[in-house]
Design an enzyme around this catalytic site. Structure first.
Site, PDB file in Angstrom:
ATOM      1  N   GLU A  59       0.837  -1.202   0.000  1.00 26.84           N
ATOM      2  CA  GLU A  59       0.000   0.000   0.000  1.00 26.84           C
ATOM      3  C   GLU A  59       0.873   1.252   0.000  1.00 26.84           C
ATOM      4  O   GLU A  59       0.578   2.222  -0.697  1.00 26.84           O
ATOM      5  CB  GLU A  59      -0.912   0.029   1.235  1.00 26.84           C
ATOM      6  N   TYR A  96     -15.096  26.557  -1.541  1.00 25.91           N
ATOM      7  CA  TYR A  96     -15.094  25.111  -1.711  1.00 25.91           C
ATOM      8  C   TYR A  96     -14.066  24.621  -2.720  1.00 25.91           C
ATOM      9  O   TYR A  96     -13.584  23.499  -2.624  1.00 25.91           O
ATOM     10  CB  TYR A  96     -16.489  24.563  -2.046  1.00 25.91           C
ATOM     11  N   GLU A 133      -8.235   6.548   9.829  1.00 24.14           N
ATOM     12  CA  GLU A 133      -8.642   7.411  10.932  1.00 24.14           C
ATOM     13  C   GLU A 133      -7.698   8.611  11.042  1.00 24.14           C
ATOM     14  O   GLU A 133      -8.140   9.745  11.253  1.00 24.14           O
ATOM     15  CB  GLU A 133      -8.644   6.629  12.254  1.00 24.14           C
ATOM     16  N   LYS A 142     -11.957   4.019   1.401  1.00 20.75           N
ATOM     17  CA  LYS A 142     -10.794   3.292   0.886  1.00 20.75           C
ATOM     18  C   LYS A 142     -11.324   2.106   0.078  1.00 20.75           C
ATOM     19  O   LYS A 142     -11.319   0.959   0.527  1.00 20.75           O
ATOM     20  CB  LYS A 142      -9.905   2.848   2.051  1.00 20.75           C
TER      21      LYS A 142
END
Length: 131
Positions: free
Chosen positions: A28, A60, A80, A105
């Site tokens: 990863e 934005y 997290e 994910k």
């Protein structure tokens, strides 16, 4: 409560995509993967709407660019932790009262069929020491 105002104004970005190298596995970190981020920022839009002044709200477009930059930064193990990083970005805008961040994910290394894995956090100026 008398004298208080309830704010329900929310600017929402949905499906912001960026490539990052986050995760606990070596592949990863090496290969990276796509992350999808949803961000909602609570603002008091009354003054911005009345004055038609961009400086009184959250831009934005700039928020989206900063979210992508946060995903592209140095790797972390956990989504997290990535969500906390993005919440700090959203709270960095002076007009932000609170934020809700979801990090998806969809390419997570899970051994069974799945559609998505995500974390959603909510942070406000009163619950964090983030600027």
């Amino acid at each position: 409560m008398e004298g208080s105002t309830i704010v329900n104004d929310v600017i929402r970005l949905t499906g912001v995509r960026a490539r990052g190298n986050h995760g606990v596995f070596e592949h990863e970190r090496r290969d990276g993967q796509e992350f999808v981020v949803d961000v909602a920022v609570e603002v008091d839009a009354f003054d911005a709407a009345r004055s038609d002044d961009l400086e009184r709200t959250v831009h934005y477009g700039v928020l989206a660019e900063r979210v992508v930059a946060a995903v592209e930064q140095e790797p972390v193990d956990l989504i997290e932790t990535l969500a906390e990083r993005i919440a700090a970005v959203a709270l960095g805008f002076p007009a932000t009262i609170a934020t809700e961040v979801t990090v998806h994910k969809p390419e997570a290394p899970i051994t069974v069929p799945f559609q998505d894995v995500s974390i959603t956090i909510r942070r406000s100026r009163s619950t964090t020491s983030t600027p």
